[in-house]
Scaffold this motif. Structure first.
Motif, PDB file in Angstrom:
ATOM      1  N   LEU A   1       0.839  -1.214   0.000  1.00  0.00           N
ATOM      2  CA  LEU A   1       0.000   0.000   0.000  1.00  0.00           C
ATOM      3  C   LEU A   1       0.868   1.256   0.000  1.00  0.00           C
ATOM      4  CD1 LEU A   1      -2.825  -0.865   2.572  1.00  0.00           C
ATOM      5  CD2 LEU A   1      -3.061  -0.575   0.108  1.00  0.00           C
TER       6      LEU A   1
ATOM      7  N   TRP B   1      -8.258  -1.886  -1.880  1.00  0.00           N
ATOM      8  CA  TRP B   1      -8.099  -2.302  -3.282  1.00  0.00           C
ATOM      9  C   TRP B   1      -9.438  -2.263  -4.010  1.00  0.00           C
ATOM     10  CZ3 TRP B   1     -10.638  -6.223  -5.665  1.00  0.00           C
ATOM     11  CH2 TRP B   1     -11.236  -7.201  -4.865  1.00  0.00           C
TER      12      TRP B   1
ATOM     13  N   MET C   1      -8.668  -0.021  -7.108  1.00  0.00           N
ATOM     14  CA  MET C   1      -8.480  -0.742  -8.368  1.00  0.00           C
ATOM     15  C   MET C   1      -9.283  -0.128  -9.540  1.00  0.00           C
ATOM     16  SD  MET C   1      -6.733  -3.132  -9.657  1.00  0.00           S
ATOM     17  CE  MET C   1      -6.285  -4.628  -8.814  1.00  0.00           C
TER      18      MET C   1
ATOM     19  N   LEU D   1      -2.074  -3.063  -6.111  1.00  0.00           N
ATOM     20  CA  LEU D   1      -3.371  -3.304  -5.465  1.00  0.00           C
ATOM     21  C   LEU D   1      -3.844  -4.741  -5.702  1.00  0.00           C
ATOM     22  CD1 LEU D   1      -5.249   0.071  -6.090  1.00  0.00           C
ATOM     23  CD2 LEU D   1      -4.283  -0.782  -3.969  1.00  0.00           C
ATOM     24  N   HIS D   2      -3.491  -5.282  -6.866  1.00  0.00           N
ATOM     25  CA  HIS D   2      -3.826  -6.688  -7.136  1.00  0.00           C
ATOM     26  C   HIS D   2      -3.082  -7.608  -6.163  1.00  0.00           C
ATOM     27  CE1 HIS D   2      -4.752 -10.337  -9.283  1.00  0.00           C
ATOM     28  NE2 HIS D   2      -3.467 -10.595  -9.422  1.00  0.00           N
TER      29      HIS D   2
ATOM     30  N   VAL E   1      -2.117  -6.751  -3.184  1.00  0.00           N
ATOM     31  CA  VAL E   1      -2.790  -6.578  -1.884  1.00  0.00           C
ATOM     32  C   VAL E   1      -4.005  -7.494  -1.815  1.00  0.00           C
ATOM     33  CG1 VAL E   1      -4.157  -4.949  -0.511  1.00  0.00           C
ATOM     34  CG2 VAL E   1      -2.002  -4.216  -1.486  1.00  0.00           C
ATOM     35  N   ARG E   2      -4.767  -7.522  -2.900  1.00  0.00           N
ATOM     36  CA  ARG E   2      -5.972  -8.365  -2.962  1.00  0.00           C
ATOM     37  C   ARG E   2      -5.612  -9.837  -2.778  1.00  0.00           C
ATOM     38  NH1 ARG E   2      -8.203 -10.608  -7.903  1.00  0.00           N
ATOM     39  NH2 ARG E   2     -10.181 -11.556  -7.382  1.00  0.00           N
TER      40      ARG E   2
END
Lengths: 162, 38
Positions: free
Chosen positions: A32, A87, A91, A153-154, A156-157
């Protein structure tokens, strides 16, 4: 009585994070933070180019700004709170911003037909002014910034779902 | 240093660099102008 105490203890154990969870949390925060640094750097850079250097942004630049500025704010708050759920909100902004930046790059390089260029009046979307630091074109840089944020962010997901 | 401190510190440093760069960029011709006036 004893049952209640045992339940309380179990609850306390469940609430206290394990070493693995702490490490996972640390990784999410680092991702992040990296995404936020890119968004912050991009925001301050375009503000510098536009407001201080006096280079008027074109229509496509404004569209990209509309998606980069909120990213800076929500990713900053997410970093502050270590909130990986961001996210879901970040996203869409990053992907739409990247799509506009790709469109801008195609217009800038002349791959897209002139009919697709929305900059009829005002500053041109494909002029040579769209460069920084002695010839580095801005539209591909924007693609890189939005793309990297989307990838982070992907990740993080993926960390949250794993 | 906690994460929150790092986030706040980053904001402060980024805005300071932005302000300093802005002042440098807009004011870099000022000494010449002052010399001309005197």
């Amino acid at each position: 009585m004893n049952k209640t105490r045992t339940k309380r203890r179990q609850g306390a154990v469940a609430a206290s994070p394990s070493a693995g969870a702490v490490l996972e949390n640390e990784e999410i925060w680092k991702l992040l933070f990296a995404a936020w640094l890119i968004a912050l750097g991009s925001t301050l850079s375009v503000l510098f180019i536009g407001e201080i250097m006096g280079q008027t942004p074109c229509v496509l630049c404004w569209y990209q700004r509309a998606f980069m500025f909120p990213l800076t704010v929500i990713l900053g708050i997410a970093c502050f709170r270590t909130d990986g759920a961001v996210w879901r909100y970040g996203m869409p902004l990053a992907v739409i911003g990247a799509a506009i930046a790709i469109w801008h790059t195609l217009v800038f390089t002349g791959v897209a037909p002139t009919a697709l260029e929305p900059c009829g009046q005002g500053p041109s979307c494909s002029s040579e002014n769209m460069t920084i630091l002695g010839g580095l074109p801005l539209p591909p840089l924007a693609v890189g910034a939005f793309g990297t944020i989307a990838v982070l962010l992907h990740l993080v997901r993926k960390r949250i779902n794993s | 240093m906690t994460r929150r401190t790092l986030v706040v510190l980053t904001v402060v440093i980024a805005l300071s660099v932005f302000a300093a760069a802005g002042m440098w960029f807009t004011g870099k011709d000022m000494p010449t102008k002052r010399r001309d006036r005197s």
